[in-house]
Structures are given as structure tokens and as C-alpha cells.
Design a protein around this motif. Structure first.
Motif, PDB file in Angstrom:
ATOM      1  N   ALA A  76       0.817  -1.207   0.000  1.00 11.41           N
ATOM      2  CA  ALA A  76       0.000   0.000   0.000  1.00 11.41           C
ATOM      3  C   ALA A  76       0.853   1.261   0.000  1.00 11.41           C
ATOM      4  CB  ALA A  76      -0.932  -0.005   1.211  1.00 11.41           C
ATOM      5  N   SER A 108      -5.871   1.065   0.038  1.00 13.20           N
ATOM      6  CA  SER A 108      -5.398   0.047   0.978  1.00 13.20           C
ATOM      7  C   SER A 108      -5.654  -1.373   0.472  1.00 13.20           C
ATOM      8  CB  SER A 108      -6.067   0.238   2.344  1.00 13.20           C
ATOM      9  OG  SER A 108      -7.453  -0.025   2.274  1.00 13.20           O
ATOM     10  N   SER A 151      -2.335  -2.426   5.873  1.00  7.88           N
ATOM     11  CA  SER A 151      -2.446  -1.634   4.644  1.00  7.88           C
ATOM     12  C   SER A 151      -2.855  -0.200   4.957  1.00  7.88           C
ATOM     13  CB  SER A 151      -3.467  -2.273   3.695  1.00  7.88           C
ATOM     14  OG  SER A 151      -3.017  -3.522   3.224  1.00  7.88           O
ATOM     15  N   LEU A 152      -3.787  -0.032   5.890  1.00  7.34           N
ATOM     16  CA  LEU A 152      -4.156   1.320   6.325  1.00  7.34           C
ATOM     17  C   LEU A 152      -2.954   2.037   6.924  1.00  7.34           C
ATOM     18  CD1 LEU A 152      -7.651   0.720   7.989  1.00  7.34           C
ATOM     19  CD2 LEU A 152      -7.200   1.998   5.894  1.00  7.34           C
TER      20      LEU A 152
END
Length: 248
Positions: A76, A108, A151-152
Motif C-alpha cells: 500500500a 489500501s 495496509s491502512l
């Protein structure tokens, strides 16, 4: 356009790019985890026990969590970083009528896909080495949750860090220590209480606890589940704030 449509539009661009290079992408993301698995699990760990568990069974879930962490975060963060500084396509995305939360989730998801595939591949190798590990739906759900949270985290760092040098420094000072200190290769029970408490403020610690419990048949760590959810919410809010502050 609906929120799901916005998310799909953002995600589809990154997914098309991944489809062109998916073999190299997956292969490179598996090199380090496989080395860890062979060196620590099957090499140094043979004949070693962690409590009532043999070390190989103990370390495999940790390496799966580590794979999910590194691949999801880098998948990401690096894609968004490239879009911002090389292609300038992220500026165009900001000027589009796509909602902020859809941009964050869409960006994301490419990390989630890469992290989930790579982690599953490592887990399948782990099952060959330690066939006593369990396969349960809750494991896949916790792995998916871990990939989404990481991913965030990657999207947040890519939004906050504005230079290549800064991204490299963050990886060296934060990501690399988390790789080795969050209970992936050793039990946190061996550490002093203060150090153990500090490590519980890192998301990888909770992911390793969840994955280890679900594949070894241990009691479900609800504290780690709540902790990982809280990290996900904090990262998402941080992404929203950072995105609103971005200027085109």
C-alpha cells in the motif's frame, strides 16, 4: 457514484498494475519470509521448545503475521508513494469527485490482496513443515483483518511522509524493529513487564497473538482482537485527517 463504486474504481487501477507484474511481485515478497522460516524455524529451531510447543509450530504463525505485515504495508505504501512523487496520478485522484474514505479504502486494498496472498503461501509451506497446525475459518478472518490494518498503516505513512528519504528512515527506525520485536520469533513472556507492555502498543504484536492462537488451538486473545481493531480505526482516522490536509 456509490461508495462501493468509488472504492472499486480506485482499487481497479492498482490491481491492473499488479496484474502485469504479479509473478515478480509475489516472488519478491516471499523471499525474506521463506528465509526466516528455513533459518529460524527449520534450522535453528529444531529440537527447541517454547513452553509445551515445538519452536517450528510456534514460529510459523509469527512469520505468517510478519509476511502479512511487511507485504501489506509495503504494497500500500510504496504504490501510493510512487503515485504521489513519480506519476503524479494521486493529485488527479484528489481532484476527482471520489470521496475521501473511498480513496483510503481503495488504496489500501492493493496491500490487502498482496499481503493475504503472500501470507497464505507462507502458511501452506508451514503446513508442510508442521502438519499439526490447524486450518480454521477464524484464522483466515484474523489474517484478513491484519492485512487490512497494516495496509491502512501503509497508506497513512505514505500520506504523512513527503520524501523518499523520510520513507526510508521510517522503515529503518519503525518497521525493521517491529519485524523482530513483536513476538514473531520469540515469546513475549520472556521479556520484562515494561518491555512487554511497550510492545503491546504495536499492531504486529496483536496480529501475531491472534494468528498463533487460531492455528495452535489456544484460547482466543480478545484483548489482541480489540487492540487490532483499535489500531485499524486510528489508522483510518489518521488517513482521513492527512488526506484532508493534502493540497493539490
Amino acid at each position: 457514484m456509490s461508495a462501493l463504486g468509488d472504492i472499486y474504481s480506485v482499487f481497479w487501477v492498482d490491481l491492473r498494475n499488479m496484474r502485469r507484474h504479479w509473478k515478480a511481485t509475489i516472488a519478491t515478497s516471499l523471499v525474506l519470509p521463506l528465509l526466516y522460516l528455513v533459518a529460524f524455524g527449520y534450522g535453528l529451531g529444531r529440537g527447541v521448545n517454547v513452553g509445551d510447543l515445538d519452536y517450528l509450530s510456534f514460529v510459523i504463525p509469527g512469520i505468517v503475521g510478519l509476511t502479512a505485515f511487511s507485504t501489506s504495508f509495503n504494497g500500500a505504501a510504496s504504490k501510493l508513494h510512487v503515485d504521489k512523487f513519480f506519476y503524479k496520478s494521486f493529485d488527479e485522484l484528489l481532484m476527482s469527485p471520489v470521496r475521501s474514505h473511498s480513496i483510503i479504502i481503495g488504496k489500501s486494498l492493493i496491500g490487502v490482496v498482496r499481503g493475504f496472498i503472500s501470507a497464505i503461501a507462507i502458511y501452506l509451506v508451514g503446513l508442510i513443515l508442521a502438519p499439526t497446525l490447524l486450518i480454521s475459518p477464524i484464522f483466515f478472518l484474523m489474517l484478513l483483518l491484519s492485512c487490512f490494518v497494516f495496509s491502512l498503516f501503509g497508506v497513512l505513512i505514505a500520506l504523512v511522509v513527503h520524501t523518499h528519504h523520510g520513507m526510508g528512515n521510517f522503515t529503518t527506525l519503525v518497521i525493521l524493529p517491529m519485524t523482530f520485536l513483536c513476538g514473531t520469533f520469540f515469546s513475549l513472556d520472556q521479556l520484562p513487564a515494561v518491555a512487554k507492555a511497550v510492545l503491546y502498543f504495536l499492531p504486529l504484536t496483536h496480529s501475531a497473538n491472534l494468528l498463533r492462537a487460531t492455528v495452535l488451538g489456544l484460547s482466543f486473545p480478545w484483548l489482541s482482537f480489540a487492540g487490532l481493531l483499535i489500531f485499524g480505526v486510528v489508522f483510518f482516522i489518521g488517513c482521513m485527517v492527512s488526506l484532508k490536509r493534502s493540497s493539490v
